[in-house]
Design an enzyme around this catalytic site. Structure first.
Site, PDB file in Angstrom:
ATOM      1  CD  GLU A 168      37.329  42.224  43.261  1.00 38.26           C
ATOM      2  OE1 GLU A 168      38.316  42.326  44.013  1.00 38.26           O
ATOM      3  OE2 GLU A 168      36.142  42.229  43.670  1.00 38.26           O
TER       4      GLU A 168
ATOM      5  CD  GLU B  83      32.625  40.668  44.102  1.00 34.22           C
ATOM      6  OE1 GLU B  83      33.480  41.108  44.895  1.00 34.22           O
ATOM      7  OE2 GLU B  83      31.479  40.346  44.442  1.00 34.22           O
TER       8      GLU B  83
ATOM      9  CG  ASP C 290      38.166  39.684  46.650  1.00 30.74           C
ATOM     10  OD1 ASP C 290      38.511  40.874  46.525  1.00 30.74           O
ATOM     11  OD2 ASP C 290      38.263  39.061  47.730  1.00 30.74           O
TER      12      ASP C 290
ATOM     13  CG  ASP D  80      31.515  44.279  42.993  1.00 34.42           C
ATOM     14  OD1 ASP D  80      32.584  44.410  43.625  1.00 34.42           O
ATOM     15  OD2 ASP D  80      30.392  44.493  43.497  1.00 34.42           O
TER      16      ASP D  80
END
EC number: 3.1.26.3
Length: 222
Positions: free
Chosen positions: A114, A38, A42, A111
């Site tokens: 990502e 994650e 991101d 999350d």
């Protein structure tokens, strides 16, 4: 329907199935989990969206580009996309998290999405992850109307007060509840003149502050 339907909707066939499984594994399930993926995803997402906006809107200043990007990569947007992909149905969650509705929790779904971006990057490289992200976000990018894009609530509130030579608002944390990755924040926005206090709630301090600022603006402009 299997978890492979998620990969199919993303238009990516994983060479490393372990990466795919890990991306769908919440920390409550055990290790390895998707927290590191994650983190990576991101960063990949931020860059891809920033580059897309830079090329789509060559005349927009940095501040407007930043606000557009923030709107596209915020939790609410990622949650909506995760729902469209039906990610929640295939998340690996611990028993307690599963019983408490974790498969529908916006933060967990955002999350996980990502994490999938991060997993695709590791599985097939940057160009593969870029293609997946650009295709997924294409409808949202196409709908953007920068000329009508509004500054965030905190900025608008600050400018409203500055334009009237008033003191800037102060934001105070009233309460934070929940585990580290599932926290809920309660923030107060206090204005000295005219005397006003509003309270906002959100899954991050930033979101709670924006909610409180939006409420203050509505009061001031009523």
């Amino acid at each position: 329907m299997t978890s492979q339907s998620v990969a199919k909707k993303l238009n990516h066939c994983f060479s490393d199935q372990a990466l795919f499984r890990t991306a769908l594994t919440h920390r409550s399930f055990g290790t390895p989990n998707n927290e590191r993926l994650e983190f990576l995803g991101d960063g990949v997402l931020d860059f891809v969206i920033a580059a897309s906006l830079y090329h789509r809107f060559p005349d927009l200043p940095e501040g407007d580009l930043s606000r557009l990007r923030a709107n596209l990569v915020r939790q609410e947007t990622l949650h909506r996309l995760a729902l469209e992909l039906n990610i929640g149905a295939f998340l690996r969650l611990g028993e307690g998290e599963l019983k408490s509705g974790g498969a529908q929790r916006p933060s967990i779904l955002a999350d996980a999405l990502e994490a999938l971006f991060g997993a695709i990057y590791l599985d097939a490289g940057f160009e593969a992850s870029r293609a997946v992200i650009e295709k997924l976000f294409a409808p949202l990018l196409d709908d953007l109307k920068p000329g009508q894009f509004q500054k965030d609530a905190k900025t608008r509130l600050q400018e409203w007060l500055q334009g009237r030579k008033k003191a800037l608002p102060r934001y105070h944390l009233l309460e934070a509840t929940g585990a580290a990755h599932e926290q809920r924040f309660e923030i107060a926005c206090e204005i000295e003149s005219p005397a006003l206090r509003t309270v906002g709630h959100g899954s991050s301090r930033r979101i709670a502050e924006q909610v409180a600022a939006e409420k203050a603006l509505k009061e001031l402009l009523a």
